[in-house]
Design a protein around this motif. Structure first.
Motif, PDB file in Angstrom:
ATOM      1  N   UNK A  45     112.043  34.327  61.444  1.00 13.45           N
ATOM      2  CA  UNK A  45     112.033  33.286  60.430  1.00 13.45           C
ATOM      3  C   UNK A  45     111.099  32.183  60.898  1.00 13.45           C
ATOM      4  N   UNK A  46     110.326  31.635  59.976  1.00 15.32           N
ATOM      5  CA  UNK A  46     109.481  30.492  60.290  1.00 15.32           C
ATOM      6  C   UNK A  46     109.854  29.342  59.374  1.00 15.32           C
ATOM      7  N   UNK A  47     109.335  28.162  59.670  1.00 17.28           N
ATOM      8  CA  UNK A  47     109.557  27.014  58.781  1.00 17.28           C
ATOM      9  C   UNK A  47     108.214  26.370  58.479  1.00 17.28           C
ATOM     10  N   UNK A  49     105.385  27.514  57.613  1.00 16.19           N
ATOM     11  CA  UNK A  49     104.183  28.131  58.195  1.00 16.19           C
ATOM     12  C   UNK A  49     103.037  28.135  57.182  1.00 16.19           C
ATOM     13  N   UNK A  63     111.730  27.904  54.549  1.00 15.92           N
ATOM     14  CA  UNK A  63     111.948  28.930  55.570  1.00 15.92           C
ATOM     15  C   UNK A  63     111.432  30.266  55.043  1.00 15.92           C
TER      16      UNK A  63
ATOM     17  N   UNK B  45     119.115  31.010  59.765  1.00  7.41           N
ATOM     18  CA  UNK B  45     118.380  30.407  60.865  1.00  7.41           C
ATOM     19  C   UNK B  45     118.137  28.947  60.522  1.00  7.41           C
ATOM     20  N   UNK B  47     116.286  25.097  62.146  1.00 10.71           N
ATOM     21  CA  UNK B  47     115.311  24.592  63.122  1.00 10.71           C
ATOM     22  C   UNK B  47     115.711  23.181  63.529  1.00 10.71           C
ATOM     23  N   UNK B  63     114.715  27.163  67.174  1.00  9.36           N
ATOM     24  CA  UNK B  63     115.305  27.907  66.073  1.00  9.36           C
ATOM     25  C   UNK B  63     116.677  28.425  66.504  1.00  9.36           C
ATOM     26  N   UNK B 102      98.009  30.878  62.635  1.00  3.74           N
ATOM     27  CA  UNK B 102      98.910  29.854  62.114  1.00  3.74           C
ATOM     28  C   UNK B 102      98.328  28.458  62.324  1.00  3.74           C
ATOM     29  N   UNK B 104     100.027  25.544  60.933  1.00  3.00           N
ATOM     30  CA  UNK B 104     101.010  24.499  60.737  1.00  3.00           C
ATOM     31  C   UNK B 104     102.388  25.095  60.550  1.00  3.00           C
ATOM     32  N   UNK B 105     103.401  24.252  60.646  1.00  6.72           N
ATOM     33  CA  UNK B 105     104.763  24.754  60.588  1.00  6.72           C
ATOM     34  C   UNK B 105     105.133  25.389  61.925  1.00  6.72           C
ATOM     35  N   UNK B 106     106.310  26.003  61.981  1.00 10.57           N
ATOM     36  CA  UNK B 106     106.801  26.573  63.238  1.00 10.57           C
ATOM     37  C   UNK B 106     107.154  28.042  63.078  1.00 10.57           C
ATOM     38  N   UNK B 107     106.877  28.804  64.126  1.00 10.08           N
ATOM     39  CA  UNK B 107     107.353  30.184  64.189  1.00 10.08           C
ATOM     40  C   UNK B 107     108.121  30.372  65.488  1.00 10.08           C
ATOM     41  N   UNK B 108     108.829  31.483  65.566  1.00  9.12           N
ATOM     42  CA  UNK B 108     109.735  31.707  66.697  1.00  9.12           C
ATOM     43  C   UNK B 108     109.029  32.400  67.867  1.00  9.12           C
TER      44      UNK B 108
END
Lengths: 192, 192
Positions: A45-47, A49, A63, B45, B47, B63, B102, B104-108
């Motif tokens: 899962x990403x947020x 992205x 998400x 999930x 964050x 996460x 990527x 921007x944003x976040x990945x795991x």
């Protein structure tokens, strides 16, 4: 004979001989959303992205949960790549904060939209993959092959048209099987 | 007889008669991390989630992936609450940004630590629940019942000591079964 049939079905299910999770299509070629995709294998899962360097941080990031059919997942563990009939579901959910006892960070709320990626080398000549937009419906049309998702996945997917670089539990498998495009590894510039 | 045994095992597995995903403990009472918990049912999930109003936004948010044993999940769908032998795994992973394509944003990325919550009304008299800290190990000790996780889950868990208010796919089930504590619903102050 009834019990024999039940036994055969039971054993076949255990052995994974029936790919009960193979993609299903309507007569006009729309993909059918598997009713139980939430029980499939969660990849990551990403947020918020984004792949667009010009974009600012979204004020309302979503998400992105990725699920894959169990039969395709097991094949990936064996070979490090995806078999025909692989179906990946991208479930996009809204985020919220400060609800219930939560005081910070983000948690997931309602489904915003659903997209899917299918591997079927007979149905989709060329790359063998196709993308579908389902929205909030139970079926969805194929996205035209001129869309950027096709060229981007082909160029940047670390394994077989998919972003395995963002699925941490599969990275080690792909590396061990030698199926990972090294150039697409997600070595982060900002690792937290 | 060998084939008969295989048939019986196969059918039992299909029918879910064997709770092969029940919690396992070492002789000294440590919880054993299920080797295949990543193949269990994904609940949600978050964050950087925090329950501390005094805390600032973490510069390195993690996460939090929650998985539940398939047998417990199926029982929840039927009854809207958790059966004995429920095992929930909280997998905490680091986040990263700006890796691969990527922007921007976040990945795991890597696992930071793993925690678990177990329901076993015989083993854990009182609430029937216990928490375990596994770190990155394959077994983990029980967390003392004086820890805040016990009182917080008891007071704020929307269903049966668990934060179903943050598991969007289970909220409708719990509401329909009448098992949701309304006061703990996660109606967000900031919904995006």
């Amino acid at each position: 004979m009834k019990s024999t049939f039940a036994i055969v079905v039971g054993l076949a299910a255990v052995a994974g001989l029936f790919a009960a999770d193979a993609p299903q299509f309507t007569k006009d070629g729309q993909l059918v959303l598997p009713a139980n995709y939430r029980e499939w294998i969660f990849l990551s899962s990403g947020l918020g992205m984004t792949y667009d360097s010009g974009s600012q941080r979204a004020s309302a990031p979503n998400f992105t949960n990725v699920f894959v059919a169990p039969s395709a997942y097991r094949a990936f563990l064996e070979k490090g790549t995806w078999p025909d009939n692989t179906l990946l579901i991208l479930e996009i959910r809204a985020s919220a904060s400060e609800g219930s006892i939560n005081k910070g960070g983000q948690y997931q709320t309602d489904v915003v939209t659903i997209e899917a990626e299918v591997k079927d080398t007979r149905r989709f000549p060329g790359s063998g993959w196709a993308f579908f937009a389902l929205g909030k419906a139970t079926t969805g049309k194929v996205i035209p092959s001129s869309a950027t998702c096709y060229s981007c996945h082909s160029a940047n997917g670390a394994v077989d048209n998919t972003f395995v670089q963002f699925y941490p539990s599969l990275i080690a498998v792909a590396k061990q099987k030698g199926t990972m495009k090294a150039a697409n590894l997600a070595t982060p510039a900002q690792s937290h």
